[in-house]
Design a protein around this motif. Structure first.
Motif, PDB file in Angstrom:
ATOM      1  N   ASN A  16      -1.619   3.863  -6.542  1.00  0.00           N
ATOM      2  CA  ASN A  16      -1.522   3.796  -5.086  1.00  0.00           C
ATOM      3  C   ASN A  16      -0.913   2.486  -4.578  1.00  0.00           C
ATOM      4  O   ASN A  16      -1.154   2.065  -3.461  1.00  0.00           O
ATOM      5  CB  ASN A  16      -2.914   3.996  -4.466  1.00  0.00           C
ATOM      6  N   GLY A  46       0.262   4.131   0.941  1.00  0.00           N
ATOM      7  CA  GLY A  46       0.098   5.043   2.069  1.00  0.00           C
ATOM      8  C   GLY A  46       0.472   4.476   3.410  1.00  0.00           C
ATOM      9  O   GLY A  46       0.668   5.234   4.371  1.00  0.00           O
ATOM     10  N   THR A  47       0.641   3.167   3.496  1.00  0.00           N
ATOM     11  CA  THR A  47       0.815   2.562   4.825  1.00  0.00           C
ATOM     12  C   THR A  47       2.176   1.938   5.066  1.00  0.00           C
ATOM     13  O   THR A  47       2.520   1.626   6.212  1.00  0.00           O
ATOM     14  CB  THR A  47      -0.257   1.473   5.046  1.00  0.00           C
ATOM     15  N   VAL A  48       2.973   1.729   4.011  1.00  0.00           N
ATOM     16  CA  VAL A  48       4.287   1.100   4.185  1.00  0.00           C
ATOM     17  C   VAL A  48       5.364   2.181   4.218  1.00  0.00           C
ATOM     18  O   VAL A  48       5.567   2.898   3.222  1.00  0.00           O
ATOM     19  CB  VAL A  48       4.594   0.096   3.057  1.00  0.00           C
ATOM     20  N   PRO A  49       6.065   2.347   5.344  1.00  0.00           N
ATOM     21  CA  PRO A  49       7.117   3.378   5.428  1.00  0.00           C
ATOM     22  C   PRO A  49       8.232   3.106   4.414  1.00  0.00           C
ATOM     23  O   PRO A  49       8.514   1.951   4.063  1.00  0.00           O
ATOM     24  CB  PRO A  49       7.637   3.225   6.858  1.00  0.00           C
ATOM     25  N   HIS A  79       0.837  -1.194   0.000  1.00  0.00           N
ATOM     26  CA  HIS A  79       0.000   0.000   0.000  1.00  0.00           C
ATOM     27  C   HIS A  79       0.876   1.250   0.000  1.00  0.00           C
ATOM     28  O   HIS A  79       1.801   1.378   0.815  1.00  0.00           O
ATOM     29  CB  HIS A  79      -0.919  -0.011   1.224  1.00  0.00           C
ATOM     30  N   ARG A  95      10.192  -0.617   2.738  1.00  0.00           N
ATOM     31  CA  ARG A  95       9.720  -1.006   1.406  1.00  0.00           C
ATOM     32  C   ARG A  95      10.756  -1.846   0.652  1.00  0.00           C
ATOM     33  O   ARG A  95      11.963  -1.702   0.847  1.00  0.00           O
ATOM     34  CB  ARG A  95       9.386   0.232   0.564  1.00  0.00           C
TER      35      ARG A  95
END
Length: 412
Positions: free
Chosen positions: A271, A226-229, A224, A233
């Motif tokens: 996204n 928006g949710t994985v720093p 995602h 990654r």
């Protein structure tokens, strides 16, 4: 030489461009009606120039300026008549038309060898995705397995030959033997910007670059957006971006050109962190040793990037061709002739693109001359040359034939 020689050649290039599968553009592929029409026109012009004409086993068109008493092997001059899709008018075709006009200029001169002009029917490989079919047949490199390759309409090359009027079982059986050929000369547009940058009409080719092409696959982990720093990654595309920059830097610092021309990103959503990327790598060098070293070093550097980013990298070699040097003596002879015709020191430069000459090198010495093209644009309808440069190239080619006929001549 007539002042209008260059203009006449360009006019014939315009006429050749009419034999096209495109209504408003130029596309001429192997074993098509356009191929047949173009070679019928070339055959007509060859006959008008006093040449003996014939078609060979794979559809190459030949014309011979016969010697009354040949004491030496045959000199071959040639290039290719097929085109890429939506092509320019001069890639390949200009070299054929220059050879035709040169033999027309030499019509009244008896040489100690035959001179054969050839229009190779397939260099680009557009229809069957197998390049250099025409020259491969001439040089004894035709692969019978090619006859089974199918085009986009599911027509095999062998079937297409039959429809064209060529018995496929004879393909390549009329190959030339090395002892039968004196040398192969090819004049071609540069397809690059060097001569224009130097303001020179022609240049002497030192060799044809070797090439290796790879398909590389990089696997990470989709996630995602928006949710994985960032620190957590495994972004395949970011890894490939670093790889591409590394490839560019390596090319700038070494005697190679390295290009990433294709990149397929998956899942390909705005996204979603890219989890899989497949990209191409094309590496070329006029020196085979430099090419081998470059490919090894680049793969090591790309693997280091993948490991550091916790990505998986795989590589598949999809194409390779060895670097082919032009004959040193022919280079020197071209150089002297160019200096005589232009009054300036000859430019010597490698070819980064492949040509029929690289196949003909299997049976004889090769010599190439480049002609300046506008902005180095090629494989494009905007491909352009000027008549003055073409006339210079013509004069150089005529001088070269005469020099090969009489190496002690003071005129060349």
């Amino acid at each position: 030489m007539t002042l209008g020689s260059g203009e006449e050649i360009l006019k014939r290039a315009d006429e050749m461009a009419q034999f096209s599968a495109m209504e408003k553009g130029l596309t001429r592929a192997y074993l098509t009606k356009e191929h047949k029409q173009a070679h019928q026109q070339l055959s007509h012009w060859m006959a008008l120039a006093g040449l003996e004409v014939w078609q060979d086993s794979v559809g190459n068109q030949w014309g011979r300026k016969a010697s009354s008493n040949p004491t030496q092997p045959t000199l071959i001059i040639g290039s290719h008549s097929d085109t890429v899709v939506n092509a320019g008018k001069y890639d390949g075709n200009l070299g054929i038309l220059l050879g035709l006009e040169a033999l027309k200029q030499l019509e009244g001169i008896d040489l100690p060898f035959h001179v054969d002009l050839v229009a190779f029917a397939d260099e680009e490989g557009v229809r069957f995705n197998t390049t250099l079919i025409g020259s491969s047949a001439t040089a004894g490199c035709f692969q019978p397995a090619w006859l089974d390759i199918k085009d986009s309409d599911n027509i095999a090359m062998g079937e297409a030959m039959l429809s064209f009027g060529l018995p496929p079982e004879l393909a390549g059986k009329d190959a030339r033997l090395p002892q039968e050929v004196k040398a192969y000369l090819e004049v071609h547009i540069e397809q690059g910007p060097v001569l224009e940058d130097l303001n020179l009409p022609v240049g002497v080719v030192t060799g044809i670059a070797g090439a290796k092409r790879y398909q590389l696959s990089v696997k990470g982990m989709a996630g995602h957006a928006g949710t994985v720093p960032h620190a957590l990654r495994m972004d395949a595309l970011c890894g490939v971006a670093e790889m591409i920059t590394t490839i560019e830097t390596y090319g700038l610092e070494h005697n190679v050109v390295a290009t990433v021309g294709k990149c397929d990103v998956k899942p390909g959503a705005v996204n979603v962190i890219p989890g899989d990327v497949v990209f191409s790598l094309d590496v070329r060098s006029p020196v085979q040793g430099d090419l081998e070293v470059a490919c090894n070093e680049l793969h090591s550097q790309l693997e280091e990037i993948a490991q550091r980013r916790e990505l998986q990298l795989t590589s598949e070699l999809t194409y390779q061709a060895e670097a082919v040097p032009c004959n040193a003596e022919l280079q020197q002879q071209w150089g002297k002739i160019v200096e005589k015709q232009t009054g300036t020191k000859a430019c010597f430069l490698p070819s980064g693109a492949g040509h029929d000459a690289m196949v003909m090198a299997n049976i004889t010495d090769i010599g190439m001359l480049f002609v300046r093209c506008e902005k180095g644009i090629s494989h494009n309808p905007r491909e352009q040359v000027n008549a003055q440069d073409v006339t210079v190239a013509l004069n150089c080619l005529v001088d070269m034939v005469q020099l090969l006929a009489n190496p002690n001549s003071a005129e060349a």
